[in-house]
Write an enzyme that holds these catalytic residues in place. Sequence first.
Site, PDB file in Angstrom:
ATOM      1  N   TYR A   1       0.851  -1.195   0.000  1.00 48.44           N
ATOM      2  CA  TYR A   1       0.000   0.000   0.000  1.00 48.44           C
ATOM      3  C   TYR A   1       0.883   1.240   0.000  1.00 48.44           C
ATOM      4  O   TYR A   1       1.529   1.551   1.006  1.00 48.44           O
ATOM      5  CB  TYR A   1      -0.920   0.008   1.219  1.00 48.44           C
TER       6      TYR A   1
ATOM      7  N   GLY B   1     -18.323  -2.015  -0.437  1.00 52.82           N
ATOM      8  CA  GLY B   1     -18.393  -1.954  -1.881  1.00 52.82           C
ATOM      9  C   GLY B   1     -17.130  -1.499  -2.564  1.00 52.82           C
ATOM     10  O   GLY B   1     -17.019  -1.563  -3.788  1.00 52.82           O
TER      11      GLY B   1
END
Length: 290
Positions: A66, A218
Amino acid sequence: MSTPSLSLPGGIWTLGDLTVTRFGYGAMQLAGPWVMGPPADREGALAVLREAVDLGITHIDTSDAYGPRVTNELICEALHPYPESLHIVTKVGATRDEQGGWPTARRPEDLRRQVHDNLKSLRLDVLDLVNLRLGNAEGPQPGSLAEAFETLVELQQQGLIRHLGVSNATEEQVIEAQSIAPIVCVQNMYNLAHRHDDKLIDRLATDGVAYVPFFPLGGFTPLQSSALSAVAARLEATQMSVALAWLLQRSPNILLIPGTSSTAHLRENIAGAGLSLSHEDLTELDDIGR
């Protein structure tokens, strides 16, 4: 660290010999846009991490990919030396390219390097839990994980890793991993609208293995559903709060790691996940993914 100011929803779960809060925190969003580069507000990112621990969260999910390296360095700066109760979960098996892609990196030498990179950036002698990321950016892909997973088992035997898990995995790969060595968690995409792992979640619950959904809200495209909106309106809550509460009530082995770069949003997520959904609410929400 101060005394937790919120009662975390969902209680606790045991990952091997590690006790963690079922409501955790995913650090991915602390990096720059599309998980590349540094955050626009570094002090704000550090504040979110400290707030998460102050509120009682004991499970932080990250990866040296990341940024790359950005979220691990932020975690280290904000929280090292780490509280004894805090457990940091990382993953290996993918890296980043200059275009922001996620090319796979699962050769034994790749995995050894990534484990040592995580140890260095987090300033740890041993990693609490390492997930092997499988598949690709499109999702899980079939194929044996044996060589890659056995490499992590070797590193575990060397004392560099306490516990193992798999991520972005098919059910067949989960079974294959369990035939090689114990795993304590599976981290796959799952939410109200993406219910492909329903049977796997139930089987893992029977085995005492945690299931950690990534993109529980989501992902980059937030969940949208008329049923979700209706339940949220009835409860006078946000749609995201209802989606998190549904996950916690879906199965006791589900652990949440929603991410945010805002302390206010972090508190909203925690409070929202504590909603109590009725049988009517659950029935209505269950229909979304079916």
